[in-house]
Structure formats: structure tokens, C-alpha cells
Write a protein that holds these residues in place. Structure first.
Motif, PDB file in Angstrom:
ATOM      1  N   LEU A  48      -4.701   7.239  17.931  1.00 35.78           N
ATOM      2  CA  LEU A  48      -6.057   7.549  18.371  1.00 35.78           C
ATOM      3  C   LEU A  48      -6.880   6.268  18.241  1.00 35.78           C
ATOM      4  O   LEU A  48      -7.068   5.744  17.144  1.00 35.78           O
ATOM      5  N   ASP A  49      -7.362   5.761  19.371  1.00 36.68           N
ATOM      6  CA  ASP A  49      -8.072   4.484  19.394  1.00 36.68           C
ATOM      7  C   ASP A  49      -9.560   4.704  19.146  1.00 36.68           C
ATOM      8  O   ASP A  49     -10.280   5.239  19.992  1.00 36.68           O
ATOM      9  N   LEU A  50     -10.020   4.271  17.962  1.00 34.90           N
ATOM     10  CA  LEU A  50     -11.432   4.356  17.620  1.00 34.90           C
ATOM     11  C   LEU A  50     -12.089   2.984  17.626  1.00 34.90           C
ATOM     12  O   LEU A  50     -13.142   2.787  17.030  1.00 34.90           O
ATOM     13  N   GLN A  54      -7.239   2.154  14.679  1.00 37.99           N
ATOM     14  CA  GLN A  54      -6.342   2.942  15.516  1.00 37.99           C
ATOM     15  C   GLN A  54      -5.505   3.800  14.573  1.00 37.99           C
ATOM     16  O   GLN A  54      -4.762   3.277  13.740  1.00 37.99           O
ATOM     17  N   PRO A 198     -13.278   7.754  21.411  1.00 37.47           N
ATOM     18  CA  PRO A 198     -12.400   7.568  22.567  1.00 37.47           C
ATOM     19  C   PRO A 198     -13.097   8.024  23.839  1.00 37.47           C
ATOM     20  O   PRO A 198     -13.954   8.914  23.804  1.00 37.47           O
ATOM     21  N   ARG A 199     -12.738   7.437  24.949  1.00 35.95           N
ATOM     22  CA  ARG A 199     -13.414   7.732  26.216  1.00 35.95           C
ATOM     23  C   ARG A 199     -13.427   9.230  26.517  1.00 35.95           C
ATOM     24  O   ARG A 199     -14.474   9.784  26.880  1.00 35.95           O
TER      25      ARG A 199
END
Length: 214
Positions: A48-50, A54, A198-199
Motif C-alpha cells: 500500500l503506497d502512502l 509503503q 493512495p489515489r
């Protein structure tokens, strides 16, 4: 394979040996477990890219993110089986680690508030275990710090994992697989590194995906 002339077959050339030495030195610098710097993080892992953090996807771990009205992430908490791990990531100087200093300040602050604090040896080095008083009674906390290249990760365990490291289970696995993307911008020492939604999460919340970005 290139061999050096006149020194027998099977010997590496100087250039080839230098390359091997460089590769071996680089491999020696890579940690066996994370948190990893983004430059040495293992590939092929779902995360999960924050932004600055990550977080690896670990079965059974719930990721709870709190953001302010502007969409800037203020807190990241992981939960599993009654235990929780709060994560923070901060800028650090290039030439020195800061966990020793930060740990001493945390201990002093807790003691001023009446907590009982003990320093113990943990997986990453010295940790703090604190027995603190809250409006709901007493509770235990465990502070873990990991110094990286120009960053420091601070973890705060609550619940059974605070006093029983073996109870951390999947939460410890998250820490082992955590990736830090420090970025190249100059930042004051100890400044929290910025985190972003995240987007897809930002869009669902009706916020612009760039909110809270570096």
C-alpha cells in the motif's frame, strides 16, 4: 568470462574483480529484513503506497489511516488480534542516527507524566516498554526505532504485543517488509515525512489524489 593474461585461467581481471567487490559490498549493506530504503527494497511485493511509507499487504492486518480535512495523513495504525502498531517516519541527518536521542527524550517525557519506563533489548536494538496511566486505566506501550539512510521509523506497539514481542506476529511482519521513500528534498531533522492517501482512496473520499503529497 574474462581471464587476466599470464596469471592462469580462472582468475578475474582487475575490472571484473572490482565489479565483484562492489557488488559484494552493496549486498552486505542491504538489510536482511526491513524497514528497507526504497533503493534496496525487494521487488515483486504488493504494498500500500502512502508516499513516504509503503506498507506490505500481510494477511490478517488491518490498516487504519487517519487524515485531516485537507487529506494529509496524520496517523497510520495497523491492527491484528487485539494488538496495534502505530507507525511514524521522520527525516534524519545523513551522518548520524537519531533513535538513541529520540528514545531518551521519549523516556524522559513518559517519566514526567508518571509512567514506569524500562529499556530492553529488542530485534532492532534498544526499545522502551512503558506502563502508563490513561483515563481508562493503566496500559502498556512498546516503542521501537529503526535508523535508516536519512530517515528513522518509529513504531509504537499496544495491546499484547507491547509486552510480548512474540504476540506481534503479522504486525512484526509488516515492519519487516516496510519500505521508506525518503525523497531527495532537504528536510529539517525529525520532521515527519509526508504521507498521502493512495489515489483510489483519495478519489473515493472526494479528495484530490495529490493532497498531502511531498
Amino acid at each position: 568470462m574474462v581471464f587476466s593474461r599470464g596469471r592462469g585461467r580462472g582468475r578475474h581481471s582487475r575490472d571484473e574483480q572490482a565489479e565483484l567487490d562492489t557488488n559484494e559490498a552493496a549486498a552486505a549493506l542491504e538489510p536482511s529484513v526491513g524497514p528497507y530504503d526504497v533503493t534496496v527494497a525487494p521487488a515483486g511485493v504488493r504494498r500500500l503506497d502512502l508516499g513516504s511509507l509503503q506498507i506490505p499487504a500481510i494477511e490478517g492486518v488491518e490498516v487504519r489511516v487517519q487524515a485531516n480535512p485537507e487529506g494529509v495523513i496524520q496517523q497510520v495504525v495497523l491492527a491484528n488480534r487485539g494488538s496495534a502498531l502505530q507507525l511514524g517516519v521522520f527525516a534524519a541527518p545523513r551522518s548520524a542516527d537519531i533513535w538513541d536521542e529520540v528514545r531518551a527524550e521519549i523516556a524522559e517525557s513518559l517519566r514526567r507524566d508518571g509512567a514506569t519506563v524500562q529499556e530492553v533489548a529488542g530485534e532492532y536494538g534498544p526499545e522502551l516498554i512503558a506502563h502508563v496511566r490513561t483515563p481508562d486505566g493503566h496500559t502498556d506501550l512498546r516503542f521501537v526505532g529503526v535508523d535508516g539512510p536519512r530517515w528513522m521509523v518509529r513504531g509504537l506497539y499496544q495491546g499484547p504485543a507491547a509486552t510480548q514481542p512474540e504476540a506481534a506476529g503479522p504486525l512484526a511482519d509488516v515492519l519487516h517488509g516496510l519500505v521508506v521513500d525518503r525523497g531527495q528534498d532537504a528536510k529539517p531533522v525529525r520532521e515527519p515525512l509526508p504521507l498521502r492517501l493512495p489515489r483510489e482512496v483519495a478519489e473515493q473520499a472526494g479528495r484530490p489524489p495529490e493532497a498531502g503529497t511531498r
